[in-house]
Design an enzyme around this catalytic site. Structure first.
Site, PDB file in Angstrom:
ATOM      1  N   ASP A  10       0.875  -1.181   0.000  1.00 51.95           N
ATOM      2  CA  ASP A  10       0.000   0.000   0.000  1.00 51.95           C
ATOM      3  C   ASP A  10       0.908   1.225   0.000  1.00 51.95           C
ATOM      4  O   ASP A  10       2.112   1.135   0.266  1.00 51.95           O
ATOM      5  CB  ASP A  10      -0.897  -0.003   1.248  1.00 51.95           C
ATOM      6  N   SER A  11       0.299   2.375  -0.238  1.00 52.07           N
ATOM      7  CA  SER A  11       1.055   3.621  -0.164  1.00 52.07           C
ATOM      8  C   SER A  11       1.531   3.891   1.265  1.00 52.07           C
ATOM      9  O   SER A  11       2.477   4.649   1.461  1.00 52.07           O
ATOM     10  CB  SER A  11       0.168   4.771  -0.618  1.00 52.07           C
ATOM     11  N   TYR A  42      -0.587   8.440  -2.212  1.00 56.57           N
ATOM     12  CA  TYR A  42      -0.632   8.280  -3.660  1.00 56.57           C
ATOM     13  C   TYR A  42      -1.885   8.973  -4.226  1.00 56.57           C
ATOM     14  O   TYR A  42      -1.949   9.276  -5.411  1.00 56.57           O
ATOM     15  CB  TYR A  42      -0.746   6.793  -4.045  1.00 56.57           C
ATOM     16  N   GLY A  43      -2.873   9.172  -3.358  1.00 57.73           N
ATOM     17  CA  GLY A  43      -4.219   9.541  -3.788  1.00 57.73           C
ATOM     18  C   GLY A  43      -4.372  10.909  -4.404  1.00 57.73           C
ATOM     19  O   GLY A  43      -5.422  11.221  -4.964  1.00 57.73           O
ATOM     20  N   THR A  75      -6.272   3.271  -4.514  1.00 57.88           N
ATOM     21  CA  THR A  75      -5.743   4.192  -5.523  1.00 57.88           C
ATOM     22  C   THR A  75      -4.975   3.435  -6.601  1.00 57.88           C
ATOM     23  O   THR A  75      -5.144   3.683  -7.798  1.00 57.88           O
ATOM     24  CB  THR A  75      -4.839   5.233  -4.834  1.00 57.88           C
ATOM     25  N   GLU A 152      -4.255   8.483   9.384  1.00 59.19           N
ATOM     26  CA  GLU A 152      -2.804   8.370   9.613  1.00 59.19           C
ATOM     27  C   GLU A 152      -2.403   9.079  10.904  1.00 59.19           C
ATOM     28  O   GLU A 152      -1.413   8.729  11.527  1.00 59.19           O
ATOM     29  CB  GLU A 152      -2.015   8.950   8.427  1.00 59.19           C
ATOM     30  N   CYS A 186     -11.104   2.825  -0.302  1.00 55.49           N
ATOM     31  CA  CYS A 186      -9.747   3.128   0.142  1.00 55.49           C
ATOM     32  C   CYS A 186      -9.510   2.308   1.402  1.00 55.49           C
ATOM     33  O   CYS A 186     -10.380   2.230   2.279  1.00 55.49           O
ATOM     34  CB  CYS A 186      -9.635   4.623   0.452  1.00 55.49           C
ATOM     35  N   THR A 187      -8.330   1.702   1.482  1.00 55.20           N
ATOM     36  CA  THR A 187      -8.084   0.749   2.569  1.00 55.20           C
ATOM     37  C   THR A 187      -7.868   1.430   3.923  1.00 55.20           C
ATOM     38  O   THR A 187      -7.810   0.751   4.945  1.00 55.20           O
ATOM     39  CB  THR A 187      -6.886  -0.153   2.226  1.00 55.20           C
ATOM     40  N   HIS A 188      -7.773   2.749   3.942  1.00 53.91           N
ATOM     41  CA  HIS A 188      -7.743   3.453   5.230  1.00 53.91           C
ATOM     42  C   HIS A 188      -9.138   3.555   5.858  1.00 53.91           C
ATOM     43  O   HIS A 188      -9.277   3.713   7.065  1.00 53.91           O
ATOM     44  CB  HIS A 188      -7.228   4.892   5.057  1.00 53.91           C
TER      45      HIS A 188
END
Ligand code: DGL
Length: 271
Positions: A10-11, A42-43, A75, A152, A186-188
């Site tokens: 992932d980013s 990255y988004g 993304t 984050e 989005c994986t967040h």
């Protein structure tokens, strides 16, 4: 059987929500995780840059002789097609198709919402994939650029007013659209599950890309006879492209379990 590890990238740390689900259903599989923490996010980048970063991430994982690669990043999944990845030697999946297949299966009225990073929504890839399965579907996408920094920065505890207001700001437009299914693209975003479900109540099914992708991987490895078998499962390994300081603490929030593995820093520019 195939006892090589599964490579996941992932980013940043969001992809750990996919690792969490993989470990729930495939606890013995060894995971090699790469989080591109030096270049996150990255988004908000161009497609060319996302493609270049993805190629490096995949080269790094292939250097560990992984048996499968999972792009645990909405993304990347929306902006880089599998056929565009040069030198891919092993099976590959992103999070887009598993999430889309599930959304199309559960939606009753065919009105499906998608949230993701700006690059994901701009790509139109979720809408295209949904209409490939359900041509009659109405797809409504909104980007939520402040979600990733909130996650984050650990602002995910219920009752956090800033997060509540931000989620309301982005998601209120969906309330007049009659969606019955929302893809968290989005994986967040699964870390904001409680905030998001507070907006919609029981009227909307939330699709978690981590859960759907983990099931996809399990089905793939099972049908290809590639599952781990044996008595000596190996610890996971985590790689990041910036400092390892604070990684364990934050990562365990995403994983909701012990890290069970060591963290190392690598120079992604070398790949
Ligand atoms: N986890 C990434 C995704 O799923 C979002 C973070 C970023 O913008 O890099 O899209």
């Amino acid at each position: 059987m195939d006892n090589r590890p599964i490579g996941v990238f992932d980013s940043g740390l969001g992809g750990l929500t996919v690792v969490k689900e993989l470990k729930n259903i495939l606890p013995d599989e060894q995971i090699i995780y790469f989080g591109d923490t030096g270049r996150v996010p990255y988004g908000n980048r161009s497609r060319e840059t996302i493609r270049r970063y993805t190629a490096q991430d995949i080269r790094l994982l292939q250097s560990f002789d992984v048996k499968m690669i999972v792009a645990a990043c909405g993304t990347v999944s929306a902006n880089v097609l599998e056929k565009e990845i040069e030198g891919l030697k092993v099976p590959y999946t992103g999070v887009l198709l598993p999430a889309v297949q599930s959304a199309c299966a559960v939606s009753t009225n065919g009105v499906i919402g998608v949230i993701g990073t700006t690059a994901t929504v701009r790509s139109g890839a979720y809408g295209k994939a949904i209409r490939g399965i359900r041509p009659d579907a109405k797809v409504i996408g909104h980007d939520c650029p402040l979600f990733v920094p909130l996650v984050e920065n650990g602002m995910v505890e219920r009752g956090n007013r800033i997060t509540e207001l931000t989620v309301q700001m982005y998601l209120t437009p969906f309330l007049t659209e009659d969606i019955d299914t929302l893809i968290m693209g989005c994986t967040h975003y699964p870390l904001l599950y409680g905030f998001i479900s507070d907006i919609f109540g029981n009227h909307v099914t939330l699709i978690d890309p981590g859960k759907e992708t983990a099931h996809y991987v399990q089905n793939y490895l099972t049908s290809s006879n590639m599952l781990f078998e044996g008595d000596d499962p190996q610890p996971n390994r985590y790689f990041v492209s910036d400092t390892v300081d604070g990684f364990c603490e934050t990562a365990e929030k995403f994983l909701q379990r012990d890290l069970n593995g060591q963290v190392e820093r690598i120079m992604i520019e070398d790949y």
